[in-house]
Enzyme design. Structure first.
Site, mmCIF file in Angstrom:
data_model
loop_
_atom_site.group_PDB
_atom_site.id
_atom_site.type_symbol
_atom_site.label_atom_id
_atom_site.label_comp_id
_atom_site.label_asym_id
_atom_site.label_seq_id
_atom_site.Cartn_x
_atom_site.Cartn_y
_atom_site.Cartn_z
ATOM 1 N N ASP A 1 39.823 50.705 37.969
ATOM 2 C CA ASP A 1 39.530 50.021 36.608
ATOM 3 C C ASP A 1 40.563 49.021 35.861
ATOM 4 O OD1 ASP A 1 36.897 50.951 37.296
ATOM 5 O OD2 ASP A 1 37.470 52.723 36.802
ATOM 6 N N HIS B 1 33.172 46.095 35.461
ATOM 7 C CA HIS B 1 31.929 46.869 35.426
ATOM 8 C C HIS B 1 32.102 47.445 34.272
ATOM 9 C CE1 HIS B 1 33.822 48.983 38.564
ATOM 10 N NE2 HIS B 1 33.770 50.319 37.677
ATOM 11 N N ASP C 1 31.188 50.641 42.311
ATOM 12 C CA ASP C 1 30.870 51.181 41.414
ATOM 13 C C ASP C 1 30.037 50.493 40.014
ATOM 14 O OD1 ASP C 1 30.814 53.549 39.512
ATOM 15 O OD2 ASP C 1 32.856 53.344 38.507
ATOM 16 N N HIS D 1 40.183 53.093 43.357
ATOM 17 C CA HIS D 1 39.170 52.285 42.719
ATOM 18 C C HIS D 1 40.133 52.179 41.164
ATOM 19 C CE1 HIS D 1 35.855 50.126 41.498
ATOM 20 N NE2 HIS D 1 36.220 51.655 40.212
#
Length: 917
Positions: free
Chosen positions: A16, A358, A126, A14
């Site tokens: 980010d 996000h 997420d 994941h």
């Protein structure tokens, strides 16, 4: 014979792009990860595949540093070993517009197709809650599933997962949108790292798999068990094939597979069709928004909607400029013969969307991340403004202004309304009343003197019928300017600049009107009574507003008879939470400006608009006490903190300007806060005194209906929620809509008055989540200005037009000065007109492949609706399509320009117009 259980192990990370480290530090680690992945795929067929987190921007980020590896990357993508897309970035859907989410899907697909095929996976690992229209958007993208980690279950510190409190019986569920769209939902019940770091050692593997298999079986509806091998910024597990071999030897009753999402879905769907092991399996259904409504309320991350409000304001402006101004203007210019700048739009949208992940738009990263975001917002805005200027210049040049040819010294200009509804409102434009180009040979001193002496007296503003309009003129004095022609060197000039402000009346939807400022003699605009009385009352035909000594005000809506009192009071509380979640200190009573003396003065009194200025000097606590820093450093989970506010105080300077337009249906509010305090929250309160158990909030392509009272499981004293353009409290007889520009957090208070509280500012000093990350810039010290609009109505926000007004509030007017010339476009032009009370207009743009004009509406109601569209442009046929804008069969030809189009309940409806002679 009972079918073996299958452990599907999906390798992923994941990613980010920025969060607890700045972008470039994560970027370095990304390059290392993809390097390792390519080497592993090259050397081992046993390492079958890798899911690249659903976002194609990872490819751009990697190839920016490693362009020499593009062929290797593409080879493995085309072979199905690296799965990419469907998104460009993994966004926060509550804080990004519907059109931004559509562009995200479109660009993700376009970029993926350059390398292979986009994976048809609705990936939201997420995302901080999920909007209700997600199932419809997925189906329109050819995706029949959604994988997500939040929204229907409780989470705690560092994303620890509760064993109870789930809204679904299984980790697999049916998710239904408000329009009836149904997709398969896959909840990461044990998080998206439940198969992370699988041991190769037998003893460790047995302990690992005994626990992990039991955890997955606890929630899985079938024997197809999903294990996610990876986590945030997780390095590649190079020995995964060996770890799988160990597991297979230890558990012969389970089949361990290095799998991927498509294979897992195929196996899962086959089992679901059979009804699972029992043959009678029935999945739970969840409907609409997934906001963790049925949890204790402490881990929803909803207060990211108010972290660093300045970012949300910049995002709202950037989105509005692109989707509500640049795209429609470029489309109108395209219809008039100008090339549509698809390449610039893609670049502008990509630059803007790089702020939409996000941990970025949510304002929950370290300070360095959000500093870089400001630059990206500026960059995207500059592109949008350039497109707007180029398109407006072309359109203004095509508008026939010869109607003003007989007017002496006429300075024509065009006002453009790019909203989906006819518009009347106050418009300002800066005009060059006269220019002298430096090429004309006068010295600088002579040029400046001539411009300073230019006579501005005796001028009137005319509309396209020759009628004089009331306007105010502000002399801006001598100004330097320049042209940048397409065919010659820059052309500097000196000018005498003025600012005109007036009421533009009934400018058609997606259309324009021409005006001219001239010395022509004309009948003066009829005198209009003042909108101000007594120095503290604003009144027009629709509303009466009366300001009290403490700066609060009442609003009387004449049509419904409703009177709303105590509006505009400020509330202040301490905040000992973090960028993710608000936490008021235990036992604290909110401070308010009720009863606090205010200075009240008339700021503007013109025939078309009046304004009152309200100022406060408010003494509030300076910060939290010293205990907060101790608790932050000790990683005390924020609901358990005991810090209080300091005894020291500071003065918060507040300036509120309320303004009312003569033809306005609502009251505009501009609030400026000079923030000198830390660890606190400021809200503005709007008591409605309307007795209702529900309210409505604007969300992505949806007017979401929400309960005022939280569910029984809710423990958090705060019940703040997300909004986009507005929130509304209504009964059958009356309602109050509070629209905003970039203020994404509100709460309907349980105070007996159904008060709408809108967060204007929240100041905190740490990131939160899994460690101690100080964020002093999240205290948001300094001056902040916010804007709202109060729109009272007769009870139904749709049929009264209140919601349409709230949407118009989001979009700027566009104006452009031109000269006297003939043209192909007449004043009052619009390429189309439409009727449909229940429909909200969303988008007008051109398709890069076909050149077709694309129009999008959505049905605000839960009932069948109809669009009556009248096309005023040459076209061959009209067709219905989806958000990916794929051409489909033409709709039946009505034989004329009028088309009656059906909209299903809550439908997002996109129509293509194939242009022709």
């Amino acid at each position: 014979m009972t079918k073996k259980k299958t452990a599907h192990i999906v390798s992923h990370t994941h990613w980010d792009r920025e969060w607890y480290l700045p972008y470039e530090k994560h970027h370095v680690r990304l390059v290392q990860l993809v390097d390792a992945l390519l080497d592993k795929l090259d050397s081992s067929t046993a390492f079958r595949s890798f899911y690249l987190d659903g976002q194609t921007i990872i490819l751009e980020d990697y190839l920016q540093v490693r362009p020499e590896n593009k062929q290797r990357l593409e080879q493995h993508i085309r072979a199905g070993r690296i799965l990419i897309g469907p998104w460009y970035i993994l966004q926060d859907a509550f804080l990004t517009s519907g059109e931004a989410n559509v562009r995200n899907m479109q660009i993700g697909h376009q970029d993926a197709l350059k390398y292979g095929e986009p994976s048809k996976i609705g990936y939201f690992p997420d995302t901080f809650g999920l909007v209700g229209q997600t199932p419809q958007l997925m189906l329109q993208s050819g995706i029949r599933n959604a994988f997500f980690g939040r929204g229907v279950k409780p989470t705690g510190f560092n994303n620890t997962v509760s064993d109870g409190g789930y809204e679904s019986s299984f980790s697999e569920l049916i998710w239904e949108g408000p329009d009836g769209s149904r997709i398969l939902g896959i909840l990461f019940a044990n998080w998206y790292s439940n198969g992370n770091e699988v041991p190769v050692d037998e003893a460790a593997a047995r302990e690992f798999w005994d626990r992990k298999l039991a955890d997955a079986e606890k929630y899985a509806s079938t024997g197809e068990l999903l294990f996610m091998n990876g986590c945030d910024h997780q390095p590649l597990q190079l020995d995964l094939p060996e770890a799988i071999a160990t597991a297979q030897a230890l558990y012969p009753g389970v089949e361990f597979v290095h799998s991927n999402f498509p294979d897992y879905l195929d196996a899962l769907n086959a089992e679901l069709e059979k009804g699972g092991e029992s043959g009678t399996l029935e999945l739970s259904s969840v409907t609409g928004e997934l906001r963790s409504q049925r949890t204790d309320g402490w881990g929803t991350l909803v207060n990211t909607a108010s972290a660093r409000v300045y970012l949300k304001q910049m995002n709202q402006k950037g989105q509005a400029l692109l989707e509500k101004a640049a795209e429609p203007l470029a489309s109108i210019a395209g219809l008039a013969g100008k090339d549509y700048p698809h390449h610039l739009f893609t670049y502008a949208w990509k630059t803007l969307m790089q702020n939409h992940p996000h941990d970025s738009i949510c304002g929950c990263s370290v300070d360095e991340v959000h500093r870089e975001m400001v630059t990206r917002f500026d960059k995207s805005r500059h592109i949008a403004e350039s497109i707007i200027e180029d398109s407006a210049r072309f359109i203004a040049g095509a508008v026939d202004t010869s109607v003003f040819a007989g007017a002496a010294e006429a300075v024509p200009f065009v006002v453009m309304n790019t909203t989906g509804w006819s518009r009347t409102g106050t418009v300002s434009i800066e005009l060059d009343a006269a220019r002298l180009y430096l090429r004309e040979g006068y010295g600088l001193e002579e040029t400046s003197r001539r411009m300073q002496e230019f006579d501005l007296s005796g001028r009137v503003l005319l509309d396209d019928s020759g009628k004089a309009l009331a306007c105010t003129v502000e002399d801006l004095g001598l100004e330097f300017g320049y042209d940048l022609p397409d065919d010659k060197f820059r052309q500097p000039f000196m000018c005498r600049r003025v600012k005109l402000t007036f009421e533009a009346a009934e400018v058609p939807a997606l259309g324009l009107r021409a005006y001219a400022w001239t010395t022509q003699q004309a009948a003066a605009a009829p005198a209009a009574p003042s909108l101000v009385s007594g120095g503290h009352v604003l009144e027009n035909a629709a509303v009466r507003v009366e300001v009290a000594a403490d700066g609060s005000f009442s609003l009387h809506h004449k049509q419904s008879g409703a009177v709303y009192r105590d509006l505009g009071i400020y509330e202040n509380t301490g905040d000992i939470g973090n960028e993710y979640m608000y936490r008021q200190p235990d036992g604290e009573l909110p401070l308010t400006t009720k009863g606090l003396d205010a200075a009240v003065a008339v700021l503007e009194d013109t025939p078309f608009r009046a304004a009152i200025e309200i100022t406060h000097a408010w003494e509030i606590p300076a910060s939290a006490d010293a205990r907060l820093n101790e608790e932050q450093r000790a990683l005390v989970y924020y609901p358990e903190r005991k810090a209080q506010r300091s005894t020291g105080t500071v003065i918060l300077q507040l300036r509120t300007v309320i303004s009312l337009e003569r033809e306005g249906k609502g009251l505009h509010i501009e609030s400026t806060i000079n923030n000198t305090a830390k660890d606190h929250r400021v809200r503005m309160l709007f008591p409605t005194d309307l007795q209702t158990a529900v309210h409505h909030a604007d969300s992505m392509f949806e007017i979401a209906k929400r309960d005022n009272e939280p569910a029984a499981e809710w423990q958090n004293p705060s019940n703040t929620q997300h909004q986009q353009s507005f929130v509304d409290v209504s009964t059958a007889e009356a309602g109050l809509t509070v629209a905003n520009l970039g203020l994404n957090e509100y709460e309907v208070l349980r105070d007996g008055r159904n008060t709408i509280a809108v967060t204007l500012l929240r100041s905190v000093g740490e990131l939160g989540d899994w460690g101690w990350f100080p964020t002093p810039e999240a205290q948001c010290l300094g001056e902040h200005t916010v804007q709202l609009m109060l729109i009272p109505h007769t009870g139904d926000g749709i049929t009264s037009g209140a919601y349409a007004q709230a949407y118009q509030f989001q979009a700027p007017w566009t104006t452009f000065q031109t000269d006297i010339h003939s043209g192909t476009i007449t004043s009052g032009y619009s390429p189309l007109s439409w009727k449909g009370t229940e429909a909200a207009f969303s988008s007008m743009k051109m398709n890069a492949t076909t050149g077709d004009l694309l129009l999008r509406w959505y049905n605000m109601s839960g009932s069948q609706a109809q669009l009556d569209v009248q096309l005023g442009l040459p076209h061959e046929h009209l067709y219905r399509t989806g958000i990916l804008e794929e051409s489909t069969a033409p709709l039946p030809d009505s034989g004329d320009a009028r088309h009656l189009l059906e909209l299903g309940p809550c439908e997002i409806a996109t129509f293509g117009i194939h242009l022709g002679a």
